[in-house]
Design an enzyme around this catalytic site. Structure first.
Site, PDB file in Angstrom:
ATOM      1  N   HIS A 188       0.816  -1.210   0.000  1.00 34.34           N
ATOM      2  CA  HIS A 188       0.000   0.000   0.000  1.00 34.34           C
ATOM      3  C   HIS A 188       0.852   1.264   0.000  1.00 34.34           C
ATOM      4  O   HIS A 188       0.424   2.305  -0.465  1.00 34.34           O
ATOM      5  CB  HIS A 188      -1.017  -0.057   1.138  1.00 34.34           C
ATOM      6  CG  HIS A 188      -2.007  -1.119   0.860  1.00 34.34           C
ATOM      7  ND1 HIS A 188      -3.129  -0.893   0.105  1.00 34.34           N
ATOM      8  CD2 HIS A 188      -1.969  -2.440   1.096  1.00 34.34           C
ATOM      9  CE1 HIS A 188      -3.761  -2.031  -0.065  1.00 34.34           C
ATOM     10  NE2 HIS A 188      -3.074  -2.987   0.529  1.00 34.34           N
ATOM     11  N   GLU A 430     -11.071 -10.652  -9.817  1.00 33.53           N
ATOM     12  CA  GLU A 430      -9.736 -10.745  -9.218  1.00 33.53           C
ATOM     13  C   GLU A 430      -9.460 -12.121  -8.637  1.00 33.53           C
ATOM     14  O   GLU A 430      -8.500 -12.307  -7.896  1.00 33.53           O
ATOM     15  CB  GLU A 430      -9.508  -9.636  -8.184  1.00 33.53           C
ATOM     16  CG  GLU A 430     -10.572  -9.487  -7.136  1.00 33.53           C
ATOM     17  CD  GLU A 430     -10.333  -8.305  -6.187  1.00 33.53           C
ATOM     18  OE1 GLU A 430      -9.250  -7.705  -6.207  1.00 33.53           O
ATOM     19  OE2 GLU A 430     -11.252  -8.012  -5.411  1.00 33.53           O
ATOM     20  N   ASN A 453      -3.893  -7.056  -9.352  1.00 33.58           N
ATOM     21  CA  ASN A 453      -3.002  -7.327  -8.205  1.00 33.58           C
ATOM     22  C   ASN A 453      -3.400  -8.659  -7.566  1.00 33.58           C
ATOM     23  O   ASN A 453      -2.572  -9.551  -7.371  1.00 33.58           O
ATOM     24  CB  ASN A 453      -3.092  -6.219  -7.149  1.00 33.58           C
ATOM     25  CG  ASN A 453      -2.962  -4.829  -7.742  1.00 33.58           C
ATOM     26  OD1 ASN A 453      -2.388  -4.670  -8.805  1.00 33.58           O
ATOM     27  ND2 ASN A 453      -3.495  -3.835  -7.068  1.00 33.58           N
ATOM     28  N   ASP A 454      -4.670  -8.774  -7.246  1.00 30.81           N
ATOM     29  CA  ASP A 454      -5.121 -10.024  -6.635  1.00 30.81           C
ATOM     30  C   ASP A 454      -5.231 -11.140  -7.673  1.00 30.81           C
ATOM     31  O   ASP A 454      -4.957 -12.301  -7.365  1.00 30.81           O
ATOM     32  CB  ASP A 454      -6.467  -9.824  -5.919  1.00 30.81           C
ATOM     33  CG  ASP A 454      -6.251  -9.266  -4.519  1.00 30.81           C
ATOM     34  OD1 ASP A 454      -5.327  -9.731  -3.835  1.00 30.81           O
ATOM     35  OD2 ASP A 454      -6.995  -8.347  -4.129  1.00 30.81           O
ATOM     36  N   CYS A 501      -8.511  -2.215 -13.086  1.00 34.20           N
ATOM     37  CA  CYS A 501      -8.186  -1.221 -12.065  1.00 34.20           C
ATOM     38  C   CYS A 501      -6.995  -1.638 -11.228  1.00 34.20           C
ATOM     39  O   CYS A 501      -6.590  -0.920 -10.324  1.00 34.20           O
ATOM     40  CB  CYS A 501      -9.395  -0.908 -11.190  1.00 34.20           C
ATOM     41  SG  CYS A 501      -9.969  -2.312 -10.249  1.00 34.20           S
TER      42      CYS A 501
HETATM   43  C1  PEP Z   1      -6.495  -5.507  -7.269  1.00 29.17           C
HETATM   44  O1  PEP Z   1      -6.514  -6.518  -6.557  1.00 29.17           O
HETATM   45  O2  PEP Z   1      -5.920  -5.463  -8.380  1.00 29.17           O
HETATM   46  C2  PEP Z   1      -7.165  -4.271  -6.807  1.00 29.17           C
HETATM   47  C3  PEP Z   1      -7.320  -3.244  -7.625  1.00 29.17           C
HETATM   48  O3  PEP Z   1      -7.589  -4.199  -5.516  1.00 29.17           O
HETATM   49  P1  PEP Z   1      -6.614  -4.007  -4.230  1.00 29.17           P
HETATM   50  O4  PEP Z   1      -5.250  -3.689  -4.737  1.00 29.17           O
HETATM   51  O5  PEP Z   1      -7.198  -2.919  -3.418  1.00 29.17           O
HETATM   52  O6  PEP Z   1      -6.717  -5.358  -3.582  1.00 29.17           O
HETATM   53 MG    MG Z   2      -7.899  -6.636  -4.880  1.00 28.10          MG
END
Ligand code: PEP
Ligand code: MG
Length: 555
Positions: A188, A430, A453-454, A501
């Protein structure tokens, strides 16, 4: 001068002093003092500073979440002005000749016990408040700082890594860049740095010692270089690069107001990811076309208790109004795994990334979910709000969510509270399961947004937070790209749009691939909007798309 090396995760060059994040906590130690009057004055000064901080927090909260949400800070000021509390502390310092920190901690305990033993539930809840104000005063007395930074000048913020709850409370106006010993490119801290458009370097390891505190440094977020006490040649080289980057930015600024359109006329929606209402400023400054992901967790992580419906309503309404009719996709809470808020009292899990998180919490605790949905629907009367649900794996989850949404809408209708009847509902893609079920899921919702990301984490079975796993966390892996393609085909078959995203959306080396796959929207950090626009405007999708798709599927 000497150089230490980490991994750059947010580009840009910053120069300034290194400053270590001041983390609170730890045990309060009892020490004897000889000058009790001086100690009492030390307490009074700290109390005044705390009063001032609370007044500032009150003003900030009024602007962000309205008066009801800010009331807590007013109550804390009153408590800190309570004569019994103040006298109790002064009497203890004087009577026992002890340090102010210890006296505050003891009196706080006594008051908390007294509140907790009362019959009235409201008074019982004040036990947490008295502890909270006392922690603030103890922090000031012992040099720990609210928001982690106590510096008059902006700094390069150093730490091991920052928890999501810490990043949301940082005084961002004081940060030139980040350097961390641990962390990952998807942490983060890295996401925050990209949102703010400032450099960040992670994974520096043991070389990032507290001995560097106050030293002057120049960091380069694209190479991961940290120059400590830089000599003239290094300074000139890096500051020249900084000037070039600024010039490039000025050049890109000329793209403001232009369309995100390919050479062959295909339009793409370029939206922004934000983490708090404050982030709307960089979105507007960078000409973002909308908000593609508003991580609503910030409201939960910066609070000591569940944010109220009113508090949430004010925050969502502010963002919707400031974006003036542009689409604002707000994701419902994604708490759990690395984003922990104590008051949720989640059990400790062996495998938190696969545990009770995000939509699983919402479907297990519908009262928490409903409060957020009511706030979101109410805010929909003030702008173009869409709601997105994270961590979906099954069709039944979406059907259950829609049933709960219908219930919330019926309640608001009965209460004659205005809201938009046609708020778009979307889901995050995701998990591999969501991809495999995307044909059926697409029939249930208005849009998909891929959380790469996930999706990378779960597809490749690589922990996105893992310190030494960046080599294996390969978002370009064909497995991930094939998943994108499958989800896009199924979205379009059902007549809905699909976006990305996750952090991968800003990777311009893949923009042509995304367009070939059929991605309709890319949601990126505000600083990535114009570079992405520039990339889109240079692509002719009639040229390579077929070859890109063939390569993706060939063996
Ligand atoms: C992701 O997982 O790509 C996402 C956009 O959500 P976060 O990074 O908040 O888990
Ligand atoms: Mg995510």
């Amino acid at each position: 001068m000497y150089t230490i090396q980490g991994k750059g995760v947010s580009k840009g060059v910053a120069d300034g002093p290194i400053y270590f994040y001041r983390r609170g906590g730890g045990e309060v130690v009892k020490t004897a003092v000889s000058d009790v009057e001086a100690e009492k004055k030390r307490f009074e000064d700290a109390r005044q500073t705390a009063m001032q901080q609370l007044a500032e927090l009150y003003d900030k909260a009024v602007a962000e979440v309205g008066e009801e949400g800010a009331a807590l800070f007013e109550a804390h000021q009153m408590m800190l002005d309570d004569l019994d509390y103040i006298d109790g502390i002064n009497d203890m310092i004087e009577g026992e000749s002890i340090n102010a920190e210890y006296a505050v901690s003891q009196i706080a305990e006594q008051f908390a016990e007294m509140f907790a033993s009362m019959d009235d539930a409201y008074m019982q809840a004040r036990a947490a408040d008295v502890k909270d104000i006392s922690t603030r005063v103890i922090g000031i007395l012992s040099g720990v700082v609210a928001g982690g930074i106590d510096s008059d000048v902006p700094v390069i913020l150093a730490s091991d890594d920052l928890a999501p709850s810490e990043t949301v409370q940082l005084d961002k106006s004081k940060i030139l860049g980040f350097v961390t010993s641990g962390g990952s490119g998807n942490s983060h801290t890295a996401i925050l740095a990209r949102t703010m458009g400032i450099p960040a370097i992670i994974g520096i390891g043991d070389a990032l010692t507290e001995g560097l505190e106050g030293k002057s440094a120049i960091i380069d977020g694209s190479t991961g270089e940290v120059a400590i006490d830089p000599d003239q040649i290094t300074s000139q080289r890096l500051l020249k690069k900084q000037a070039e980057e600024r010039a490039l930015k000025a050049l890109l600024d000329q793209l403001k107001g232009k369309e995100n359109v390919t050479l062959d006329g295909r339009k793409v929606m370029v939206y922004c990811n934000i983490g708090s209402p404050d982030d709307v400023d960089p979105v507007l400054a960078n000409d973002g076309g909308g908000i593609g992901l508003f991580r609503s967790e910030f409201l939960y992580l910066q609070n000591d208790d569940y944010p109220t419906e009113e508090q949430q309503f004010q925050a969502y309404k502010t963002v919707a109004e400031r974006m003036g009719g542009k689409r604002v996709i707000i994701r419902t809470l994604d708490i759990g795994a690395d984003k922990q808020a104590d008051y949720f009292q989640l059990d400790k899990e062996e495998n938190p990334a696969m545990g009770l998180r995000a939509i699983r919490i919402c479907l297990t605790r519908p009262e928490v979910f409903k409060t957020q949905l009511r706030a979101l629907y109410r805010a929909s009367a003030y702008g173009k709000i869409a709601i997105m649900f994270p961590m979906i794996t099954s069709v039944w989850e979406v059907q259950e969510i829609k049933r709960i949404c219908d219930g919330v809408k019926a309640e608001l209708r009965a209460e004659e509270i205005p809201f938009n009847e046609n708020v778009e509902l979307g889901i995050m893609i995701e998990t591999p399961s969501a991809v495999m079920m995307s044909d059926r899921l697409a029939k249930e919702v208005d849009f998909f947004s891929v959380g790469t990301n996930d999706l990378t984490q779960y597809t490749l079975a690589v922990d996105r937070q893992g310190n030494n796993l960046d080599k294996f966390f390969d978002s370009h892996h064909p497995a991930v790209l094939r998943m994108l393609k499958m989800a896009a085909e199924n979205a379009h078959k059902a007549g809905i749009w699909i976006g990305i995203c996750g952090e991968l959306g800003a990777d311009v080396s893949l923009t042509e691939t995304f367009l070939a796959i059929g991605i309709d929207e890319l949601s990126v950090s505000p600083a990535s909007v114009l570079p992405l626009r520039s990339a889109i405007r240079s692509i002719d999708t009639t040229k390579n798309s077929q070859k890109i798709l063939d390569d993706l599927l060939s063996d």
